[in-house]
Design an enzyme around this catalytic site. Structure first.
Site, PDB file in Angstrom:
ATOM      1  CB  CYS A 144      28.302 -48.003   8.109  1.00 43.88           C
ATOM      2  SG  CYS A 144      28.334 -49.748   7.640  1.00 43.88           S
ATOM      3  CG  HIS A 222      32.410 -50.327   4.548  1.00 44.63           C
ATOM      4  ND1 HIS A 222      32.359 -51.697   4.507  1.00 44.63           N
ATOM      5  CD2 HIS A 222      31.551 -49.954   5.529  1.00 44.63           C
ATOM      6  CE1 HIS A 222      31.496 -52.137   5.428  1.00 44.63           C
ATOM      7  NE2 HIS A 222      31.010 -51.104   6.063  1.00 44.63           N
TER       8      HIS A 222
END
Ligand code: NAD
Length: 345
Positions: A144, A222
């Site tokens: 990711c 994130h």
């Protein structure tokens, strides 16, 4: 006339990534789900069944499923015989154990970013290297974080050339469902260079990048802060226009309701199934350009950002589409990423 046969995709590991990839495969042209695997019964499999997916299990688990009256599609071995390609989304270190089965069945295989680049010898990120995946037998879709970084860096690199990148990553400590990893009350630094910079170089070997990372007590996403030095000067206006016409990158304003990661997540909760956000979200206000330097702050939804890349990777490996931007456009229509057509073709 030869009838076109849909590519049969096996999903090994029906967890965070596997279940999301399965849903998009199901709705994509030219491919269908051959089945999903599980080692034991979980309530999530009832949903898989409702979605029309056959569930394949290890031979020694068949009785457990039988006793529940849950009809399985067959064994893992059976799935390997039926499928043309498998997306292995099992936890780290399981795919290397599965690889001999795939090899025995001459299956094409996609593994995920938790595996090493060496397992497949090729790492994939759509905007960076789609064409290099054409007709390959084994690919690794990068993680990711690396997907988020690769989208931005490859876009800036194509437009201006990238001289070097410094990336600082604030990583979520666990996915929302991973209660076993919490509660957590720490900011945990990676002691030295984080693996993300080197991982970007698996898809763009020519990029000079250094990355540092900390994990924080957070589960939603994130956050990346980047300083990208370009090979030529540009303006903020130009960079905004570039990102606006780039697939899978969106820019949103803090003052318009995207003030933090919770607010971004809340918007996507209303907008899309599972509040998935496969777009890379860039905050507008901190986006700055000073001479050759571009400063970026971005939000990466770890659970969904790699899903469109997995679909593109299937298309490339199976020769379903040779044109990168057409592949991305078709995938994004199914995923529901709303951008104007000129962003893709
Ligand atoms: P997960 O734990 O959510 O799902 C894995 C699934 O595989 C589970 O359902 C588990 O029961 C099943 N499983 C375990 N062992 C198995 C086996 N031997 N055979 C079949 N099924 C098995 O994991 P995940 O988060 O989806 O991660 C999968 C891969 O994707 C990893 O490489 C990870 O690094 C990568 N990835 C994860 C994220 C994320 O944020 N979760 C993001 C990008 C990439």
């Amino acid at each position: 006339m030869v009838a076109f046969m849909a590519i049969k995709v096996g999903i090994v590991g029906y967890g965070t990534i596997g279940k999301r990839v399965a849903d998009i495969v199901k709705n994509s042209k030219g491919m269908e789900i051959a089945g999903v695997t599980s080692r034991s019964y979980s309530c999530r499999l009832d949903i898989a069944k409702d979605r029309g997916f056959s569930v394949f299990v290890p031979e020694d688990a068949a009785t457990e499923f039988d006793n529940r009256g849950f009809k399985v599609g067959g064994t893992f071995e059976d799935l390997c015989e039926t499928a043309d390609i498998v997306v292995d989304a099992t936890p780290n270190k399981i795919p290397p154990k599965n690889m001999p089965f795939y090899d025995n069945h001459n299956l094409k295989v996609i593994v995920q970013g938790g595996e090493s680049h060496e397992l497949t010898g090729f790492s994939f990120s759509s905007l960076a290297n789609y064409e290099e995946a054409l007709n390959r037998n084994k690919c690794r879709v990068v993680s990711c974080n690396t997907t988020g970084l690769s989208r931005v860096i490859s876009t800036l690199d194509s437009a201006y050339g990238v001289d070097n990148v410094f990336a600082s990553l604030i990583r979520r400590a666990a996915d929302p469902r991973e209660s076993s990893k919490g509660p957590i009350n720490a900011v945990k630094p990676v002691m030295g260079v984080s693996h993300h910079g080197p991982d970007v170089r698996t898809v763009m070997p020519h990029i000079d990048i250094y990355s540092m990372a900390v994990a924080v007590p957070h589960t939603l996403s994130h956050v990346h802060t980047l300083r990208v030095k370009l090979k030529k000067e540009t303006s903020r206006e130009d960079v905004v226009a570039l990102f606006d016409k780039t697939p899978r990158i969106v820019i949103g304003k803090g003052k318009e309701g995207f003030g933090d990661t919770c607010q971004v997540a809340e918007y996507y909760r209303d907008f899309r199934l599972r509040y998935d956000m496969p777009e890379l979200f860039i905050w507008d206000e901190p986006l700055d350009v000073v001479g050759k330097y571009v400063y970026i702050m971005a939000n990466v939804h770890q659970e969904s950002i790699v899903v469109p890349e997995n679909i593109d990777c299937i298309k490339a490996m199976c020769g379903l589409e040779t044109d990168k931007m057409k592949a991305i456009y078709e995938t994004d229509k199914v995923v529901g990423i709303a951008k104007a057509r000129h962003c893709y073709i």
